[in-house]
Design a protein around this motif. Sequence first.
Motif, PDB file in Angstrom:
ATOM      1  N   PHE A 114     -32.367   4.395 -15.212  1.00 11.03           N
ATOM      2  CA  PHE A 114     -32.161   3.027 -14.759  1.00 11.03           C
ATOM      3  C   PHE A 114     -32.651   2.895 -13.320  1.00 11.03           C
ATOM      4  CE2 PHE A 114     -29.043   3.443 -18.098  1.00 11.03           C
ATOM      5  CZ  PHE A 114     -28.992   2.184 -18.689  1.00 11.03           C
ATOM      6  N   VAL A 115     -33.347   1.805 -13.030  1.00 14.39           N
ATOM      7  CA  VAL A 115     -33.655   1.455 -11.645  1.00 14.39           C
ATOM      8  C   VAL A 115     -32.442   0.708 -11.104  1.00 14.39           C
ATOM      9  CG1 VAL A 115     -35.091   0.052 -10.130  1.00 14.39           C
ATOM     10  CG2 VAL A 115     -36.140   1.387 -11.967  1.00 14.39           C
ATOM     11  N   CYS A 116     -31.806   1.289 -10.124  1.00 10.37           N
ATOM     12  CA  CYS A 116     -30.480   0.826  -9.702  1.00 10.37           C
ATOM     13  C   CYS A 116     -30.498   0.367  -8.248  1.00 10.37           C
ATOM     14  CB  CYS A 116     -29.468   1.952  -9.885  1.00 10.37           C
ATOM     15  SG  CYS A 116     -27.765   1.469  -9.574  1.00 10.37           S
ATOM     16  N   ASP A 172     -32.553  -2.774 -13.313  1.00  8.53           N
ATOM     17  CA  ASP A 172     -31.775  -2.898 -14.544  1.00  8.53           C
ATOM     18  C   ASP A 172     -30.384  -2.284 -14.406  1.00  8.53           C
ATOM     19  OD1 ASP A 172     -34.203  -0.724 -16.182  1.00  8.53           O
ATOM     20  OD2 ASP A 172     -32.866  -0.328 -14.507  1.00  8.53           O
ATOM     21  N   ALA A 173     -29.991  -1.950 -13.172  1.00  6.89           N
ATOM     22  CA  ALA A 173     -28.626  -1.524 -12.896  1.00  6.89           C
ATOM     23  C   ALA A 173     -28.277  -1.907 -11.461  1.00  6.89           C
ATOM     24  CB  ALA A 173     -28.458  -0.025 -13.099  1.00  6.89           C
ATOM     25  N   LEU A 174     -26.986  -2.062 -11.209  1.00  7.66           N
ATOM     26  CA  LEU A 174     -26.472  -2.370  -9.874  1.00  7.66           C
ATOM     27  C   LEU A 174     -25.336  -1.413  -9.575  1.00  7.66           C
ATOM     28  CD1 LEU A 174     -26.149  -4.276  -7.343  1.00  7.66           C
ATOM     29  CD2 LEU A 174     -24.446  -5.518  -8.713  1.00  7.66           C
ATOM     30  N   PHE A 175     -25.367  -0.825  -8.378  1.00  7.06           N
ATOM     31  CA  PHE A 175     -24.270   0.018  -7.902  1.00  7.06           C
ATOM     32  C   PHE A 175     -23.648  -0.688  -6.710  1.00  7.06           C
ATOM     33  CE2 PHE A 175     -22.910   4.079  -5.594  1.00  7.06           C
ATOM     34  CZ  PHE A 175     -21.761   4.206  -6.351  1.00  7.06           C
ATOM     35  N   HIS A 176     -22.428  -1.153  -6.877  1.00  5.13           N
ATOM     36  CA  HIS A 176     -21.785  -2.040  -5.915  1.00  5.13           C
ATOM     37  C   HIS A 176     -20.489  -1.408  -5.421  1.00  5.13           C
ATOM     38  CE1 HIS A 176     -19.929  -5.676  -4.277  1.00  5.13           C
ATOM     39  NE2 HIS A 176     -21.067  -6.314  -4.421  1.00  5.13           N
ATOM     40  N   VAL A 213     -30.187  -7.285 -15.431  1.00  9.19           N
ATOM     41  CA  VAL A 213     -29.439  -6.088 -15.061  1.00  9.19           C
ATOM     42  C   VAL A 213     -28.488  -5.742 -16.198  1.00  9.19           C
ATOM     43  CG1 VAL A 213     -27.715  -5.148 -13.479  1.00  9.19           C
ATOM     44  CG2 VAL A 213     -29.678  -6.403 -12.591  1.00  9.19           C
ATOM     45  N   GLU A 214     -28.719  -4.595 -16.798  1.00 10.32           N
ATOM     46  CA  GLU A 214     -27.966  -4.183 -17.981  1.00 10.32           C
ATOM     47  C   GLU A 214     -26.648  -3.521 -17.632  1.00 10.32           C
ATOM     48  OE1 GLU A 214     -28.728  -1.319 -21.915  1.00 10.32           O
ATOM     49  OE2 GLU A 214     -30.348  -1.733 -20.485  1.00 10.32           O
ATOM     50  N   LEU A 215     -26.588  -2.926 -16.456  1.00 14.65           N
ATOM     51  CA  LEU A 215     -25.485  -2.022 -16.125  1.00 14.65           C
ATOM     52  C   LEU A 215     -24.906  -2.384 -14.762  1.00 14.65           C
ATOM     53  CD1 LEU A 215     -24.354   0.590 -17.512  1.00 14.65           C
ATOM     54  CD2 LEU A 215     -25.870   1.879 -15.983  1.00 14.65           C
ATOM     55  N   ILE A 216     -23.608  -2.670 -14.722  1.00 20.17           N
ATOM     56  CA  ILE A 216     -22.900  -2.887 -13.463  1.00 20.17           C
ATOM     57  C   ILE A 216     -21.988  -1.695 -13.226  1.00 20.17           C
ATOM     58  CG2 ILE A 216     -21.289  -4.331 -12.162  1.00 20.17           C
ATOM     59  CD1 ILE A 216     -23.851  -5.789 -12.655  1.00 20.17           C
ATOM     60  N   ILE A 217     -22.247  -0.968 -12.138  1.00 20.78           N
ATOM     61  CA  ILE A 217     -21.427   0.173 -11.736  1.00 20.78           C
ATOM     62  C   ILE A 217     -20.675  -0.246 -10.478  1.00 20.78           C
ATOM     63  CG2 ILE A 217     -21.430   2.620 -11.135  1.00 20.78           C
ATOM     64  CD1 ILE A 217     -24.511   2.427 -12.152  1.00 20.78           C
ATOM     65  N   HIS A 218     -19.364  -0.167 -10.529  1.00 21.04           N
ATOM     66  CA  HIS A 218     -18.567  -0.580  -9.364  1.00 21.04           C
ATOM     67  C   HIS A 218     -17.824   0.619  -8.813  1.00 21.04           C
ATOM     68  CE1 HIS A 218     -16.316  -3.548  -6.909  1.00 21.04           C
ATOM     69  NE2 HIS A 218     -15.461  -2.517  -6.860  1.00 21.04           N
ATOM     70  N   HIS A 219     -18.009   0.876  -7.523  1.00 24.72           N
ATOM     71  CA  HIS A 219     -17.322   1.975  -6.857  1.00 24.72           C
ATOM     72  C   HIS A 219     -16.036   1.493  -6.211  1.00 24.72           C
ATOM     73  CE1 HIS A 219     -16.381   5.281  -4.117  1.00 24.72           C
ATOM     74  NE2 HIS A 219     -16.204   4.342  -3.210  1.00 24.72           N
ATOM     75  N   SER A 220     -14.933   2.156  -6.574  1.00 27.27           N
ATOM     76  CA  SER A 220     -13.667   2.003  -5.854  1.00 27.27           C
ATOM     77  C   SER A 220     -12.921   3.318  -6.018  1.00 27.27           C
ATOM     78  CB  SER A 220     -12.839   0.836  -6.409  1.00 27.27           C
ATOM     79  OG  SER A 220     -11.606   0.719  -5.710  1.00 27.27           O
ATOM     80  N   ASP A 221     -13.017   4.211  -5.026  1.00 30.86           N
ATOM     81  CA  ASP A 221     -12.352   5.508  -5.141  1.00 30.86           C
ATOM     82  C   ASP A 221     -10.891   5.346  -4.732  1.00 30.86           C
ATOM     83  OD1 ASP A 221     -13.161   5.048  -2.521  1.00 30.86           O
ATOM     84  OD2 ASP A 221     -13.708   7.124  -2.108  1.00 30.86           O
ATOM     85  N   SER A 222     -10.098   4.970  -5.727  1.00 34.37           N
ATOM     86  CA  SER A 222      -8.742   4.542  -5.447  1.00 34.37           C
ATOM     87  C   SER A 222      -7.939   4.481  -6.744  1.00 34.37           C
ATOM     88  CB  SER A 222      -8.752   3.145  -4.819  1.00 34.37           C
ATOM     89  OG  SER A 222      -9.263   2.199  -5.753  1.00 34.37           O
TER      90      SER A 222
END
Length: 337
Positions: A114-116, A172-176, A213-222
């Motif tokens: 994926f291009v993210c 086609d992906a997002l890292f938020h 954008v096919e893929l939503i990746i959400h970061h929350s280290d919690s």
Amino acid sequence: MLTPRQNLLETIHGGHPDRFVNQYDFCQYLRNPVIAHSGNPRPGQMHVVNSWGVTRSWAPGQPGSFPDQTPETIVIKDIEHWRDYVKAPTLDWPQEEWDKWIEQAEAVDRNEYFVCMQQHPGIFEQCHHLGEIKNVLIYLYENPDEMHELIKFLADWELQLAELCVEKIHPDALFHHDDWGTQISTFMSPDMFAEFFLEPYKEVYGYWKENGVELIIHHSDSFAQTLVPYMVEMGIDIWQGVMDTNDINKIEEEWGGKLTCMGGINSAYVDYEGATYEEVYAAVKTAIDKYGNDGKYFIPCNTQGAPGMSIFPGVYDMVSKAIDEYGAIYFKEHGLA
């Protein structure tokens, strides 16, 4: 053998992955001119003012840079007049500033990866970077109108940036990023979270998904298990950074097919000076044995929110090696290989 992209899709859709997705191996991450010129500090840099006017420092031994806030450096000094203080960074960058990211995107084999695109900080984090976290949590109670206005301003700015990224990069992906809690609790009740952040995130993530954008990746280290229903409603596909203080097995059981957990290896357990491969391997084995779920709806990963990064050199690579090595044993023992 499945490509990293194919293996990821089998994992999150409950299909037949042929191995564990190994941390961030399915994506090629790109920045953009706004992030590239954000002015945030690098490791060891202190008291750097970024493009939002936020003073930040990246102290030695810390996983990233953090707001360095005093009464003098806090951007929003009066929430009732926040517009006098908050000035968004320009989005007007010449084409040549985009060209290097476009070139990187075009070099990616999208059958393999994926291009993210990356976006950080998120809406809640940007609020407290500008206003200081204790103040902002109080404002949610005492100044709800101003907070709704500020959140809308930040979401609208993100939408403008998203429009540019879609036009230029076609990801086609997002890292938020947006941390929503501590290790043991969320920063606010689920009801308050929904009141202020659900609709803005539905709009932002909805735009990305409506535009390829096919893929939503959400970061929350919690801890954020109580917010999982809202994550799904927002359109998040992968929650990255999920700590073992959450009931990961329960999330897999109740939300598998709609949300995949990426984490389970608390960076605090493995990312320290002098960590050995045997210690890292043991932590990875524990996580995979507990949450592996036959390779479905779980991606073993450091909870830290960046590909290839660890506080202490070599730790990320040791985690990746352990996932490959013990993951192969797990798949064979479970008849999945």
